[in-house]
Design an enzyme around this catalytic site. Structure first.
Site, PDB file in Angstrom:
ATOM      1  N   ASP A  83     -13.108 -20.108 -15.690  1.00 11.90           N
ATOM      2  CA  ASP A  83     -13.569 -20.249 -14.321  1.00 11.90           C
ATOM      3  C   ASP A  83     -14.962 -20.895 -14.389  1.00 11.90           C
ATOM      4  OD1 ASP A  83     -13.926 -19.965 -11.690  1.00 11.90           O
ATOM      5  OD2 ASP A  83     -14.122 -17.784 -11.673  1.00 11.90           O
ATOM      6  N   GLY A 126     -10.416 -18.926  -2.447  1.00 14.42           N
ATOM      7  CA  GLY A 126     -11.007 -18.314  -1.260  1.00 14.42           C
ATOM      8  C   GLY A 126     -10.095 -17.346  -0.533  1.00 14.42           C
ATOM      9  N   CYS A 135       2.649   7.871 -11.822  1.00 10.61           N
ATOM     10  CA  CYS A 135       2.917   6.807 -12.788  1.00 10.61           C
ATOM     11  C   CYS A 135       3.193   7.415 -14.157  1.00 10.61           C
ATOM     12  CB  CYS A 135       1.691   5.899 -12.846  1.00 10.61           C
ATOM     13  SG  CYS A 135       1.795   4.617 -14.105  1.00 10.61           S
TER      14      CYS A 135
HETATM   15 ZN   LIG Z   1      -0.323   4.678 -15.123  1.00  7.69          ZN
END
Ligand SMILES: [Zn+2]
Length: 567
Positions: free
Chosen positions: A95, A196, A279
């Protein structure tokens, strides 16, 4: 550096692509599959190390900041090259420092200097110093920023560096400015970054976000690789991929972790709000929310981001990306609103979308789907009685003779039409008005499969020739040689045609597939997934086959198979 890109599989305007970057200076080739996640690596403050990226995530492409490298490691990184410096031999994108420019108002380096530095450190992908415009800027400012950005893009092009330029398309939320930027950038650069848009993502302004993406896509080449700059939240990946985005960079995984924000593919949670961890990634599976530090959260954020990319790719493979997006849409009202607003882009998206899919159509009541547009257009070609129409979910009135076809077959409505009526109507629906008349030349024998009891083969009893088969899964007619010839005689050029260049003719005659780069013209009413006639420039029929890409893609891509030729 040379970039090449081809479509391996597709759904809606999304694609699984093979992106290859060849360094012509040293002969190396690096390849990734898209859609791809590109984690951002902060050299001075890495939350997740390069070794972890490689070991835990099999990262093949990453992004880092050239401005930071220049400011703090200039000599060393020039001397070693960026790959050795980072100990990473995958694709490295840098970048330019636009972010710093936006944060601090000015930086002490010119566009030319940063670009030359990017080349000198041997990054594969670089960026010019574009000027991002925040979403709520005045148009005058957005316009000024864009003018300067385009000037710098031109300068980058003229420098002719050994660097793939990740060329930013700016213009704020102003659609006309975005269109202008997209046209200009697309002419000169094959990797286009929609810039943007981070603020829109952070503020959940998804409808504005999709308007920008669609508008950019409308104004760039279909074969250009699209980088959604800064779009690092997995809840939006499916939608963005469906609109044709290929690469997502994520600084979000680390930035969010710094604030103890835990990413899920349906939104973001403050870790302090969580009683349970929703998770089972290697970080979370045996821990409680209180156990997680910044590093843990960053790793988790990356796990869910990579997971979401894989899920989206699998949805493309199964051709149920629409269903996937619809499922995600109900995770947040703003996402729901944005998905519903896709209706106004249905016509544009319908030209990319395959006409038939590998998975059954699931109707969740979203009237946004590209199939509706494609189907209604084709039903107009069908000549049946008024009483033959039945209501089929979101498709409305559909002739009973084609209910076995995709997408109607998912609704389980029985039809009392005869086999011959069905075949004749499918001919019209699939190939065009009056296509059923072609069958009058034959003494039709329609045979059903012993196993499935469904229509399977169409013979001509006069010659005992098999003229077509009917695909079990979607009930589309697959013309064999004789029917292909009759379709070619019946319909005038360019209908149903894919025209190939002379050099490809001998290969296709031998039964080889048609590559996109040999296509010189195509019937633009064809859709990916349907049967087509491959002809030479004089309209001699060379082969029949299945079109794998959308016409607009056939005319734009230089790589990859476009027609699978029937042997
Ligand atoms: Zn996780």
């Amino acid at each position: 550096m040379k970039i090449s890109f081809e479509i391996k599989d597709k759904d809606i305007a999304g694609r699984i692509g093979k992106l290859e970057i060849e360094n012509e200076h040293n002969g190396t080739k690096k390849c990734i599959e898209t859609p791809a996640l590109m984690p951002v690596y902060n050299v001075n403050n890495p939350v997740v190390s390069i070794e972890e990226l490689k070991d835990k995530f099999n990262t093949k492409i990453l992004m880092t900041n050239a401005y930071i490298l220049l400011k703090s490691h200039k000599e060393k990184v020039i001397e070693e090259g960026i790959h050795k410096f980072l100990n990473f031999d995958g694709i490295i994108a840098v970048d330019s420092g636009s972010y710093q420019l936006m944060e601090y108002g000015s930086i002490d380096i010119s566009n030319k200097e940063i670009l030359k530095f990017e080349e000198s450190i041997k990054a594969e992908i670089g960026s010019f110093l574009d000027i991002p415009t925040l979403p709520d800027a005045y148009k005058k400012i957005a316009d000024e920023n864009l003018t300067e950005t385009l000037k710098r893009a031109k300068e980058a092009k003229e420098l002719n560096l050994n660097l793939i330029i990740n060329a930013a398309i700016q213009g704020g939320t102003f659609i006309d400015l975005r269109a202008k930027a997209a046209k200009e950038i697309s002419k000169n650069f094959e990797l286009n970054a929609i810039g943007g848009i981070v603020r829109l993502m952070e503020e959940y302004r998804f409808d504005e976000l999709i308007n920008i993406i669609v508008n950019v896509k409308k104004n760039i080449k279909a074969s250009n690789v699209v980088h959604a700059f800064g779009l690092g939240h997995p809840m939006i990946f499916g939608l963005a991929v469906a609109l044709g985005c290929d690469i997502f960079d994520s600084a979000a995984y680390a930035l969010f972790a710094k604030d103890k924000r835990y990413i899920t593919n349906y939104g973001t949670k403050k870790i302090s709000e969580l009683e349970y961890l929703p998770c089972s990634c290697p970080v979370c599976h045996n821990k409680n929310p209180n156990d997680l530090d910044e590093h843990d959260i960053a790793l988790h954020n990356l796990y869910v981001s990579y997971e979401e990319i894989r899920k989206v790719k699998q949805a493309i493979k199964e051709n149920n990306l629409w269903e996937y997006i619809e499922m995600r849409a109900i995770s947040h009202p703003n996402l729901y609103k944005a998905v519903k607003a896709l209706k106004k882009h249905r016509k544009f998206l319908s030209q990319f979308d395959p006409i038939t899919k590998r998975s059954a159509f699931f109707d969740f009541g979203f009237d946004i789907r590209t199939e509706i547009y494609n189907v209604k257009k084709r039903i107009k070609n069908v000549n049946v009685g008024k009483d033959d129409f039945v209501k089929v979910g979101i498709f409305g009135n559909v002739p009973k003779q084609i209910l076995d076809m995709y997408p109607f077959n998912a609704f389980g409505i029985k039809s009392d039409a005869s086999d011959e009526e069905k075949i004749k109507t499918i001919m019209q629906y699939q190939f065009g008005k009056d296509a059923d008349k072609i069958l009058d030349k034959f003494n039709l024998i329609i045979k059903r499969s012993k196993n499935t009891k469904r229509i399977r083969w169409i013979y001509d009893s006069k010659t005992k020739e098999l003229i077509a088969s009917v695909r079990a899964q979607d009930h589309f007619i697959i013309p064999h040689k004789k029917l292909g010839e009759e379709l070619h005689k019946f319909f005038k050029f360019p209908k149903l045609r894919v025209v190939i260049s002379d050099e490809a003719v001998p290969f296709v005659k031998e039964g080889r597939n048609v590559f996109a780069k040999f296509i010189t013209n195509i019937d633009k009413n064809l859709r990916a997934g349907e049967e087509c006639l491959v002809v030479d420039k004089q309209d001699n029929l060379i082969a029949t086959g299945t079109l794998l890409l959308a016409p607009i893609e056939c005319m734009s891509f230089k790589r990859g198979v476009a027609v699978r030729v029937r042997k």
